[in-house]
Write a protein that holds these residues in place. Structure first.
Motif, short mmCIF file in Angstrom:
data_model
loop_
_atom_site.label_atom_id
_atom_site.label_comp_id
_atom_site.label_asym_id
_atom_site.label_seq_id
_atom_site.Cartn_x
_atom_site.Cartn_y
_atom_site.Cartn_z
N TYR A 68 -46.77 26.14 -20.18
CA TYR A 68 -47.55 25.24 -20.44
C TYR A 68 -48.63 24.99 -19.36
CZ TYR A 68 -49.01 20.21 -20.42
OH TYR A 68 -49.80 19.13 -20.52
N SER A 69 -48.16 25.45 -18.06
CA SER A 69 -48.83 25.33 -16.77
C SER A 69 -50.09 26.25 -16.88
CB SER A 69 -48.18 25.46 -15.63
OG SER A 69 -49.03 25.53 -14.49
N ARG A 70 -49.57 27.57 -17.26
CA ARG A 70 -50.41 28.89 -17.43
C ARG A 70 -51.55 28.52 -18.29
NH1 ARG A 70 -46.68 34.28 -17.20
NH2 ARG A 70 -44.78 33.39 -16.15
N VAL A 71 -51.17 27.87 -19.39
CA VAL A 71 -52.25 27.84 -20.47
C VAL A 71 -53.17 26.69 -20.19
CG1 VAL A 71 -52.90 27.36 -23.06
CG2 VAL A 71 -51.24 28.99 -22.31
N SER A 72 -52.77 25.43 -19.85
CA SER A 72 -53.57 24.15 -19.51
C SER A 72 -54.30 23.99 -18.28
CB SER A 72 -52.37 23.02 -19.71
OG SER A 72 -51.59 22.95 -18.56
N GLY A 73 -53.55 24.80 -17.21
CA GLY A 73 -53.97 24.63 -16.12
C GLY A 73 -53.24 23.41 -15.23
N LYS A 74 -52.71 22.74 -15.99
CA LYS A 74 -51.86 21.39 -15.40
C LYS A 74 -50.57 21.75 -14.79
CE LYS A 74 -53.78 18.08 -18.64
NZ LYS A 74 -53.33 17.10 -19.78
N LEU A 75 -50.07 20.98 -13.88
CA LEU A 75 -48.76 21.04 -13.55
C LEU A 75 -47.48 21.08 -14.56
CD1 LEU A 75 -47.01 21.23 -10.75
CD2 LEU A 75 -46.58 18.57 -11.16
N GLY A 76 -46.89 21.96 -14.54
CA GLY A 76 -45.57 21.98 -15.63
C GLY A 76 -44.49 21.34 -14.99
N GLY A 421 -40.26 34.83 -24.31
CA GLY A 421 -41.48 34.99 -25.26
C GLY A 421 -41.33 33.70 -26.15
N LEU A 422 -40.19 33.35 -26.90
CA LEU A 422 -40.10 32.17 -27.72
C LEU A 422 -40.41 31.05 -26.94
CD1 LEU A 422 -39.83 30.85 -30.70
CD2 LEU A 422 -37.46 31.03 -30.28
N PRO A 423 -39.63 30.59 -25.95
CA PRO A 423 -39.91 29.26 -25.28
C PRO A 423 -41.39 29.25 -24.59
CG PRO A 423 -38.07 30.70 -24.26
CD PRO A 423 -38.48 31.04 -25.52
N MET A 424 -41.74 30.36 -24.13
CA MET A 424 -43.13 30.36 -23.72
C MET A 424 -44.25 30.18 -24.56
SD MET A 424 -42.83 33.39 -20.74
CE MET A 424 -44.31 32.94 -20.02
N ALA A 425 -44.06 30.67 -25.83
CA ALA A 425 -45.04 30.53 -26.81
C ALA A 425 -44.76 29.01 -27.18
CB ALA A 425 -44.48 31.13 -28.28
N ILE A 426 -43.85 28.20 -27.44
CA ILE A 426 -43.67 26.94 -27.50
C ILE A 426 -44.41 26.18 -26.53
CG2 ILE A 426 -42.17 24.89 -27.80
CD1 ILE A 426 -40.08 26.93 -28.83
N GLY A 427 -44.16 26.41 -25.05
CA GLY A 427 -44.94 25.78 -24.40
C GLY A 427 -46.30 25.86 -24.10
N ALA A 428 -46.95 27.12 -24.72
CA ALA A 428 -48.34 27.38 -24.75
C ALA A 428 -48.74 26.55 -26.04
CB ALA A 428 -48.55 28.95 -25.06
#
Length: 561
Positions: A68-76, A421-428
């Motif tokens: 979520y942080s890597r994609v949005s730029g916000k704090l995860g 990969g799966l949980p990272m995809a969900i966060g993204a």
């Protein structure tokens, strides 16, 4: 009686955390509820305004917050429990530290009177704080409820300050609902200093003089949102651009001088050795991206990095510029504009030819999988987010040939652990709800966190999972076949009926056995905007022409020596 400030506001420690998150614009928390963090969940319910994503495993929760942080730029933000819960999160915290995105991990702790007493309080651990400190960028324990607001401010600041990373905070269960007076905390701004023109001029002069400049852009450049500046620097200098896996898309890979992620290939290593200037921007120079640091870099190496420890850590620098990449590059570009470097047309043609040769080399080794790649390229939206787990197709061609045009649209496990990969995809997907998110996963990796399929369905996250099913840990099986005289052990897996499993979780799913079936199914999945799993029968597609047998240098380690 003074009326300014908020000292007379009485709130719980849990409420104080939400106030801090609200201050910086965080509205999403990933977590798993427990008896040792339930006051935080109650505070979220009472407070309102936060989306809570309920994971099924603490490691997956941290992966989601990280992505979520890597994609949005916000704090995860990840919220886990004590002991086993915090331990479950450890591997994903290590991944977050390697990835370098800002992330706050908040975990419970046993009641304060029982910490590290060994008396057997439920969820107790021998040294939870020591574990967190060893795997996080930094870790803090709240030792008095009244200190919590200041510790939360410190943790958030540390997580977001480059080089960013995960910061863990543990709060004993008996402190979380403690009522405290909320102080008004004012943090003195410490803006990054930009070097003066006189300090930057030696670097600029070397850039102007260079006839064969190479820019190497890493995640530090991406996280500082320096895509426009790196692109403009490339254009000013007619430079070749190499990217790390994390920084793919910082310059559109459709540009002929953007070589991309090929630094382990001999042709590119020869090219770098012949360069007369290397400009690295936010690059860690990882072992698996530099053939374990065996390549030769030019004597003139200008390094731009927020981390002073990056300088000379893996390759020598002739000039080191410490600070925020975006601000530094803007100043450099202003000085270059005044000097107007001469164009290097022949060099640009040489770089474009090398780009085509490297991509062609990978394609030549794909065999029947070239059709799968072409189908993905045809139907994947340009701004889609591509997530790659550790699996043969993702490692060999998915990380290099699926064209990336924009920053923050490519994610992978920087630390190399499978199953994330799966949980990272969900966060993204939660970070970018309007975009298509595609995850390339292997059957072994998917089974590590397969329970998170339920999260995708519950959160209406329309991720598209491309599952490569070869009933094995494919990379490891290839390594054993190549380096152990064909003796294999521990690599053959019993695959379930993945289509039935996916459908049971509420995904749409089909098994495909040919490139044409894949093409039709992938097009349908992308258009549907529903959670999808395409189970690709690797045996039916056939073997790659060039078998990937693990990272370079492994053979020397595997044999008796």
């Amino acid at each position: 009686m003074p009326t300014s400030g908020s000292f007379h506001v009485k709130i719980t420690v849990a409420d104080a955390l939400l106030k801090e998150l609200e201050r910086i614009g965080v509205d999403t928390v990933f977590g798993i509820i427990s008896i040792h963090n339930i006051p935080f969940y109650d505070a979220i319910k009472r407070h309102g305004g936060f989306r809570v994503v309920a994971g099924r495993h603490e490691g997956a929760v941290v992966n989601m917050a990280d992505a979520y942080s890597r994609v949005s730029g916000k704090l995860g933000v990840a919220l886990t429990s004590t002991g086993t819960g915090a331990g479950n999160a450890a591997g994903a915290i290590i991944e977050s530290w390697n990835g370098g995105a800002p992330m706050l991990h908040v975990t419970g702790q046993v009641a304060s009177a029982y910490i590290e007493t060994g008396r057997g309080y439920i969820h107790d651990g021998k040294d939870q704080f020591g574990m967190l400190k060893s795997i996080s960028k930094e870790a803090h324990r709240v030792r008095r409820p009244q200190q919590a607001p200041a510790i939360f401010r410190l943790a958030v600041t540390q997580a977001m300050t480059p080089p960013a990373g995960p910061v863990s905070v543990e709060i004993p269960i008996d402190f979380q609902a403690s009522v405290i007076s909320l102080p008004s905390i004012v943090t003195a701004a410490n803006p990054p200093r930009v070097p003066s023109d006189a300090e930057l001029l030696p670097a600029v002069e070397r850039m102007v003089e260079a006839k064969r400049p190479v820019i190497w852009a890493g995640s530090g450049a991406m996280f500082s949102d320096s895509s426009p500046e790196v692109t403009e620097l490339m254009q000013f200098l007619n430079a070749a651009v190499i990217t790390t896996q994390s920084a793919r898309g910082i310059v559109p890979e459709t540009v002929s001088t953007c070589i991309g992620h090929f630094a382990t290939f001999p042709a590119l290593q020869d090219f770098v050795a012949k360069a007369d200037l290397l400009i690295s921007v936010g690059v860690r120079f990882r072992g698996n991206e530099t053939s374990n640091w065996s390549l030769t870099t030019p004597a003139e190496h200008i390094g731009i990095d927020a981390d002073p420890q990056a300088i000379n850590r893996n390759f020598p620098h002739s000039i080191a510029i410490i600070g925020d990449a975006k601000a530094i590059l803007r100043a450099v570009l202003r000085l270059l504009d005044a000097k107007q470097p001469k164009p290097k047309f022949d060099y640009g043609l040489e770089v474009a030819l090398l780009q085509r040769e490297l991509r062609g080399e990978v394609r030549d080794g794909m065999g029947p999988w070239e059709g799968i790649l072409d189908a993905i390229q045809e139907h994947l939206p340009e701004d889609a987010v591509l997530v790659r787990d550790v699996t043969v197709p993702a490692t060999t061609w998915g990380s290099r040939l699926i064209i990336r045009r924009y920053p923050r649209t490519t994610l992978h496990a920087s630390a190399g652990g499978i199953g994330q990969g799966l949980p990272m995809a969900i966060g993204a997907q939660i970070a970018a709800p309007s975009k298509t998110v595609v995850a390339l996963c292997g059957d072994g990796g998917l089974l590590v966190n397969i329970g998170e399929l339920a999260v995708a369905r519950q959160e209406n996250a329309p991720v598209v999972v491309i599952l490569f099913d070869d009933s094995a840990y494919g990379v490891l099986r290839n390594i054993q076949n190549a380096h152990f005289e064909g003796r294999t052990i521990g690599v053959e897996l019993q695959s379930p009926d993945f289509v039935a499993v996916a459908r049971a979780f509420g995904f749409e799913s089909e098994r495909v056995r040919s490139t044409e079936e894949f093409r039709r199914t992938f097009a349908t999945a992308v258009k549907s905007r529903h959670p999808w799993m395409i189970v690709t029968d690797s045996g039916a597609i056939g073997p790659m022409k060039k078998i990937f047998a693990g990272p370079e240098g492994g053979a020397a380690l595997y044999k008796p020596h």
